[in-house]
Design an enzyme around this catalytic site. Structure first.
Site, short mmCIF file in Angstrom:
data_model
loop_
_atom_site.label_atom_id
_atom_site.label_comp_id
_atom_site.label_asym_id
_atom_site.label_seq_id
_atom_site.Cartn_x
_atom_site.Cartn_y
_atom_site.Cartn_z
N TYR A 132 0.70 -1.13 -0.04
CA TYR A 132 -0.01 -0.04 0.13
C TYR A 132 0.85 1.27 0.31
O TYR A 132 2.19 1.16 0.00
CB TYR A 132 -0.82 0.02 1.26
CG TYR A 132 -2.08 1.07 1.19
CD1 TYR A 132 -3.03 1.00 -0.02
CD2 TYR A 132 -2.30 1.91 2.36
CE1 TYR A 132 -4.15 1.95 0.19
CE2 TYR A 132 -3.07 2.76 2.19
CZ TYR A 132 -4.18 2.68 1.09
OH TYR A 132 -5.24 3.75 1.03
N ARG A 148 -6.77 2.58 3.21
CA ARG A 148 -7.39 1.16 3.10
C ARG A 148 -6.78 0.19 3.33
O ARG A 148 -7.10 -0.98 3.34
CB ARG A 148 -7.84 1.33 1.44
CG ARG A 148 -8.67 2.38 1.25
CD ARG A 148 -9.45 2.04 -0.19
NE ARG A 148 -10.59 2.86 0.04
CZ ARG A 148 -11.53 2.85 0.47
NH1 ARG A 148 -11.82 1.38 0.81
NH2 ARG A 148 -12.68 3.50 0.37
N TRP A 203 -12.48 13.32 -0.57
CA TRP A 203 -11.12 13.27 -0.51
C TRP A 203 -10.34 14.10 -1.64
O TRP A 203 -9.43 14.67 -1.47
CB TRP A 203 -10.47 11.80 -0.40
CG TRP A 203 -10.99 11.02 0.77
CD1 TRP A 203 -11.62 10.23 0.61
CD2 TRP A 203 -10.12 11.16 2.04
NE1 TRP A 203 -11.98 9.41 1.94
CE2 TRP A 203 -11.04 10.15 2.60
CE3 TRP A 203 -9.53 11.84 2.57
CZ2 TRP A 203 -10.81 9.90 4.16
CZ3 TRP A 203 -9.24 11.79 4.06
CH2 TRP A 203 -10.16 10.72 4.69
N1 LIG Z 1 -12.33 -0.43 -3.69
C1 LIG Z 1 -10.69 -0.47 -3.55
C2 LIG Z 1 -10.10 1.02 -3.79
C3 LIG Z 1 -8.62 0.86 -4.21
C4 LIG Z 1 -8.03 2.37 -4.29
O1 LIG Z 1 -8.92 3.47 -4.54
N2 LIG Z 1 -6.92 2.52 -4.11
C5 LIG Z 1 -6.31 3.85 -4.34
C6 LIG Z 1 -5.53 4.20 -2.84
S1 LIG Z 1 -6.69 4.47 -1.71
C7 LIG Z 1 -5.09 3.65 -5.30
O2 LIG Z 1 -4.71 2.51 -5.60
N3 LIG Z 1 -5.03 4.98 -5.94
C8 LIG Z 1 -3.74 5.14 -6.87
C9 LIG Z 1 -4.30 4.62 -8.29
O3 LIG Z 1 -5.66 4.47 -8.46
O4 LIG Z 1 -3.40 4.94 -9.14
C10 LIG Z 1 -10.40 -0.85 -2.22
O5 LIG Z 1 -11.12 -1.03 -1.26
O6 LIG Z 1 -9.24 -1.52 -1.92
#
Ligand SMILES: N[C@@H](CCC(=O)N[C@@H](CS)C(=O)NCC(=O)O)C(=O)O
Length: 199
Positions: A8, A14, A104
């Protein structure tokens, strides 16, 4: 068996619920934190190109709540019996719904503040009332033992408090539950030693 690797970003976000579960259960894991500058080059190698992802026996498991539920079952935190499992799921989903309503990505700071105020003024009292009703006179949110729903309450409370300090102050039973969760063996150590981040 290889220890779990939980990938992460350097925040609670998350992944924190899974980190709580692993720490509580004393399951060794690699807490892999990706730097944002490195993310674009490695992003395509992850399912749906998002994090968190748990590496399990060479396979990749995505979706934060699917990961946490998988670990909760291993840790004996999923709830006892079908009904309590579903009740714990419902509480986790309800807390998660609230986190998804937080704006956010809103860049207009005034608008962001207004949206957050609305959320805490209108939805938080409903959520807190629901949690208190679920808990009743018991020590935990579901049944007579700690579940991942209790741990998620602690995770969410920590983040919600950054946005609206004191938002749960009038809910003494839920505040007592926070103390109970924070003192769980394994978890108390994690809370003292984890990297400090705002969210
Ligand atoms: N529904 C997914 C959402 C995952 C998500 O939105 N991850 C974000 C960080 S909180 C992410 O990877 N962001 C970077 C990107 O999308 O490039 C979960 O709960 O794991």
């Amino acid at each position: 068996m290889q220890p779990y690797k939980l990938t992460y970003f350097n925040m609670r976000g998350r992944a924190e619920l899974s980190r709580y579960i692993l720490s509580y259960a004393g399951i060794p894991f690699k807490d892999q934190r990706v730097e944002w500058k490195d993310w674009p080059s490695i992003k395509p190698s992850f399912p749906l190109e998002q994090l968190p992802v748990l590496e399990v026996e060479g396979g990749l498991l995505n979706q934060s709540l699917a990961i946490a539920r998988f670990l909760a079952k291993e840790a004996g935190l999923a709830g006892h019996g079908r009904l309590q499992e579903a009740q714990a799921d419902a509480i986790v989903d309800s807390l998660n719904d609230f986190t998804l309503m937080i704006p956010w990505r809103e860049e207009d700071q005034q608008l962001k503040k207004e949206k957050i105020d609305g959320l805490f003024d209108v939805h938080a009292p409903k959520l807190l009332g629901y949690l208190e009703k679920q808990m009743g006179d018991r020590e935990w949110l579901v049944g007579d033992a700690v579940t991942w729903a209790d741990l998620y309450w602690h995770v969410c409370f920590t983040t919600f408090s950054v946005l609206r300090p004191g938002f749960a102050d009038r809910h003494s039973r839920l505040c007592a539950l926070l103390q109970r969760v924070g003192s769980l063996p394994g978890l108390d150590h994690w809370l003292q030693t984890r990297p400090k981040t705002e969210f």
